[in-house]
Design a protein around this motif. Structure first.
Motif, PDB file in Angstrom:
ATOM      1  N   SER A  47      47.400  16.402 -12.918  1.00 23.02           N
ATOM      2  CA  SER A  47      47.975  17.642 -13.427  1.00 23.02           C
ATOM      3  C   SER A  47      49.161  18.013 -12.555  1.00 23.02           C
ATOM      4  CB  SER A  47      46.941  18.765 -13.406  1.00 23.02           C
ATOM      5  OG  SER A  47      47.567  20.029 -13.539  1.00 23.02           O
ATOM      6  N   THR A  49      50.898  20.776 -12.546  1.00 25.18           N
ATOM      7  CA  THR A  49      50.744  22.148 -12.061  1.00 25.18           C
ATOM      8  C   THR A  49      49.863  22.190 -10.823  1.00 25.18           C
ATOM      9  OG1 THR A  49      50.946  23.005 -14.311  1.00 25.18           O
ATOM     10  CG2 THR A  49      50.007  24.483 -12.667  1.00 25.18           C
ATOM     11  N   SER A  50      48.683  21.594 -10.905  1.00 28.32           N
ATOM     12  CA  SER A  50      47.760  21.590  -9.767  1.00 28.32           C
ATOM     13  C   SER A  50      48.361  20.837  -8.578  1.00 28.32           C
ATOM     14  CB  SER A  50      46.435  20.945 -10.169  1.00 28.32           C
ATOM     15  OG  SER A  50      45.756  21.735 -11.116  1.00 28.32           O
ATOM     16  N   TRP A 207      51.505  29.557 -14.794  1.00 25.89           N
ATOM     17  CA  TRP A 207      50.647  28.390 -14.956  1.00 25.89           C
ATOM     18  C   TRP A 207      49.454  28.495 -14.004  1.00 25.89           C
ATOM     19  CZ3 TRP A 207      51.954  24.346 -18.405  1.00 25.89           C
ATOM     20  CH2 TRP A 207      53.191  24.518 -19.029  1.00 25.89           C
ATOM     21  N   TRP A 208      48.256  28.335 -14.535  1.00 28.53           N
ATOM     22  CA  TRP A 208      47.034  28.496 -13.755  1.00 28.53           C
ATOM     23  C   TRP A 208      46.460  27.114 -13.429  1.00 28.53           C
ATOM     24  CZ3 TRP A 208      45.073  32.096 -10.931  1.00 28.53           C
ATOM     25  CH2 TRP A 208      43.718  32.089 -10.558  1.00 28.53           C
ATOM     26  N   PRO A 209      46.283  26.781 -12.140  1.00 30.84           N
ATOM     27  CA  PRO A 209      45.873  25.419 -11.783  1.00 30.84           C
ATOM     28  C   PRO A 209      44.359  25.202 -11.701  1.00 30.84           C
ATOM     29  CG  PRO A 209      46.405  26.620  -9.800  1.00 30.84           C
ATOM     30  CD  PRO A 209      46.610  27.586 -10.953  1.00 30.84           C
ATOM     31  N   GLY A 313      55.255  25.426  -9.199  1.00 33.54           N
ATOM     32  CA  GLY A 313      54.031  25.164  -9.941  1.00 33.54           C
ATOM     33  C   GLY A 313      53.550  26.365 -10.720  1.00 33.54           C
ATOM     34  N   LEU A 314      53.594  27.534 -10.088  1.00 34.84           N
ATOM     35  CA  LEU A 314      53.143  28.754 -10.759  1.00 34.84           C
ATOM     36  C   LEU A 314      54.095  29.175 -11.878  1.00 34.84           C
ATOM     37  CD1 LEU A 314      51.950  30.882  -7.693  1.00 34.84           C
ATOM     38  CD2 LEU A 314      50.491  29.868  -9.455  1.00 34.84           C
ATOM     39  N   GLY A 317      55.227  24.847 -13.861  1.00 36.05           N
ATOM     40  CA  GLY A 317      54.123  23.945 -14.142  1.00 36.05           C
ATOM     41  C   GLY A 317      54.516  22.644 -14.815  1.00 36.05           C
ATOM     42  N   GLU A 318      53.781  22.287 -15.864  1.00 33.66           N
ATOM     43  CA  GLU A 318      53.960  21.008 -16.545  1.00 33.66           C
ATOM     44  C   GLU A 318      55.332  20.871 -17.197  1.00 33.66           C
ATOM     45  OE1 GLU A 318      51.522  18.787 -16.300  1.00 33.66           O
ATOM     46  OE2 GLU A 318      50.224  20.237 -15.284  1.00 33.66           O
TER      47      GLU A 318
END
Length: 448
Positions: A47, A49-50, A207-209, A313-314, A317-318
Motif C-alpha cells: 500500500s 499510503t501506508s 488517506w487513512w493507512p 501519504g496523508l 496517498g495512492e
C-alpha cells in the motif's frame, strides 16, 4: 535517554549550521526508494499510503534516536522477488514480518553483536564495496535504455550527461545541493509529462493507512519462504553490521549506532508497518552513503524526509503512483550511481586508518574527535598484509557481484580469510621446527 538528548542537540545544531545540506542530503536515497516503492505499489504488493506514512514515521524516529542519517529503505531481496513473482500484498507483508521477527530475536539475544565482533573488517568492507558497485550496475540498467536521439524530451541521455557533469563538476563544493536540484527538476518533468499525456495528477484528500492486513498460514509460508529467507542475511550484513561500520567511517566524531540497536530498529519497523500494508523496510549502508554524499550530517535530514513522506501519504496517498512512475530515469540513475561510488569509496582507508588498525584507546577517542589525532596509534602493516587484506575485500565484493548474493560473497570472503590463517599456522609451525633444528643436531651429536 542520554543518547536521545545528545542526538537532539546535534540534529538541531547541524540543521542551523547547514540547512541546505540537510535538506539536499535527505533526498539522497530517492534513487533506491522511488523505483522499488512505485513498482511494488503499481503491482499491488504494498500500500503506497501506508508505506509513505509508516516509513515517514520510522524516518523521524531513527533520525531523532540515532542522530545520524540512518535511512529507511526497501528490503531489496523481498522487493525483487515480489516483483518477479507478483506476490500479493499479504504475501509481501508476511515476508517482512518474518524477517522482522528473526532479526529482532537475533538482536535481543546478542547474536548479531557477536557476529559483528567476529567478522574481519576486510570482509565487512568487501560487502560495502560489493553493495556500492551493485548500485552502480543498477544505475547502468536505468540509463541503458536512454540515448542521444530519443524523442522523449524530459528523459534522455542529454539529461543524464548534464546531471553527471553537474554532480562531479561541483564535487569539491560539499554544500552544493545536487540532490535537491535533481529532485525538483525531476518532479517538474514528471508533472508536465503526466499533464500532457492525459494522466491523472495527484488528488488532494485524506488517506487513512490503518487497514489491518493479516496473512494466512499459506500466505506466510509463500511470502516468507520465497522472499523472506533470502533477505535475512542481506539485512544482517548490509543493513545492520555494514551500517555501523560505515557510520564510523563517514562520521567518526559521532557515536555510531550499535548493531543491537539497529537490529531491534529493523525488527520494530517491520513488526509495526507490515500489518497495515507498508513496504518491508530496513536500514542500508547504500542509503547512508547516499545521504552523506549529498550533504546530510545528522538525523535532521531523515527527519525532514519523514515529515514530507507522512504529509504526502496523508494528503495524496495512492494517487501519487502515476507521478512517481514518470520521474526521469536519467536523473534517478545518476543519483544511484553517486550513492554507489560513495559507498564503494569506504575501501580507501582499509590499509591506512581502518578501525581494526587502531588501538582500543584510539578507537574510543575516534568517536569524540577526528581520527587524525590518533594516527600515531595505528598498527603498521607489512606489504604482504596490505595485499592480502585488499584481496580479501575484493574477493568478497567480486563474489557478491558475480553471484548477485550477499551471503555467497560473505562466505567466499570468510573462506579466503580462513585459508590465509591456515597458511599463517603452517608458517608458524615451520618456523618453530626450524628453531629447534640446532637442538636436534646437538642431541644427535651427543648421542654418538
Amino acid at each position: 535517554m542520554a543518547l536521545f538528548t545528545s542526538s537532539f542537540k546535534h540534529n538541531v545544531q547541524t540543521l542551523k549550521d547547514n540547512p541546505l545540506g540537510e535538506i539536499a542530503g535527505s533526498l539522497g536515497d530517492l534513487g533506491t526508494l522511488l523505483p522499488l516503492m512505485t513498482a511494488l505499489a503499481a503491482g499491488g504488493s504494498i500500500s503506497l499510503t501506508s508505506t509513505l506514512i509508516f516509513s515517514g514515521v520510522f524516518n523521524i524516529c531513527s533520525g531523532a534516536f540515532f542522530g545520524v542519517p540512518i535511512v529507511v529503505q526497501p528490503m531489496k531481496a523481498i522487493a525483487s522477488i515480489a516483483l518477479a513473482r507478483q506476490l500479493s500484498l499479504k504475501e509481501t507483508m508476511a515476508a517482512g514480518i518474518g524477517v522482522g521477527i528473526v532479526v529482532m530475536l537475533l538482536s535481543v539475544i546478542g547474536m548479531i553483536k557477536k557476529a559483528a565482533d567476529m567478522i574481519p573488517l576486510p570482509i565487512v568492507k568487501g560487502i560495502q564495496v560489493g553493495a556500492g558497485l551493485s548500485l552502480c550496475l543498477n544505475a547502468g540498467s536505468m540509463l541503458s535504455n536512454l540515448n542521444l536521439n530519443q524523442s522523449k524530451w524530459d528523459d534522455n541521455l542529454f539529461w543524464a550527461i548534464g546531471a553527471f557533469s553537474m554532480l562531479y563538476g561541483f564535487s569539491r563544493q560539499s554544500k552544493f545541493p545536487f540532490a535537491l536540484l535533481a529532485f525538483l527538476l525531476g518532479g517538474i518533468f514528471a508533472a508536465v509529462d503526466v499533464a500532457t499525456s492525459g494522466g491523472s495528477l495527484p488528488a488532494f484528500g485524506f488517506w487513512w493507512p490503518f487497514t489491518l492486513t493479516i496473512p494466512t498460514a499459506d500466505e506466510f509460508a509463500t511470502g516468507f519462504g520465497t522472499a523472506g529467507i533470502g533477505q535475512i542475511s542481506l539485512t544482517i550484513l548490509n543493513s545492520v553490521i555494514a551500517v555501523r561500520y560505515l557510520s564510523e567511517d563517514l562520521m567518526p566524531t559521532r557515536p555510531a549506532p550499535s548493531v543491537t540497536a539497529l537490529g531491534i530498529s529493523v525488527g520494530l519497523m517491520n513488526l509495526t508497518g507490515c500489518w497495515f500494508g507498508a513496504m518491508p523496510v530496513c536500514h542500508g549502508s547504500g542509503g547512508l552513503a547516499a545521504q552523506h554524499r549529498f550533504g546530510a550530517r545528522s538525523g535532521a535530514s531523515v527527519m525532514l524526509l519523514g515529515l514530507v513522506k507522512v504529509g504526502a501519504g496523508l494528503a495524496f496517498g495512492e494517487s501519487l503512483t502515476g507521478l512517481l512512475q514518470r520521474f526521469p530515469k536519467s536523473l534517478l540513475g545518476i543519483m544511484v550511481f553517486a550513492a554507489g561510488i560513495e559507498l564503494a569509496s569506504v575501501a580507501e582507508n582499509l590499509n591506512s586508518t581502518a578501525r581494526d588498525l587502531l588501538s582500543p584507546t584510539s578507537a574510543a577517542l575516534g568517536t569524540e574527535r577526528s581520527r587524525s589525532a590518533v594516527y600515531a596509534s595505528l598498527r603498521v602493516l607489512t606489504e604482504r598484509e596490505k595485499r592480502e587484506r585488499f584481496l580479501n575485500m575484493m574477493v568478497t565484493a567480486a563474489m557478491m557481484l558475480a553471484s548477485k548474493n550477499t551471503s555467497v560473497g560473505f562466505l567466499a570472503g570468510v573462506f579466503f580469510w580462513a585459508l590465509l590463517r591456515l597458511q599463517d599456522r603452517m608458517e608458524d609451525y615451520g618456523d618453530a621446527r626450524a628453531s629447534f633444528a640446532p637442538l636436534n643436531e646437538a642431541s644427535a651429536l651427543l648421542g654418538r
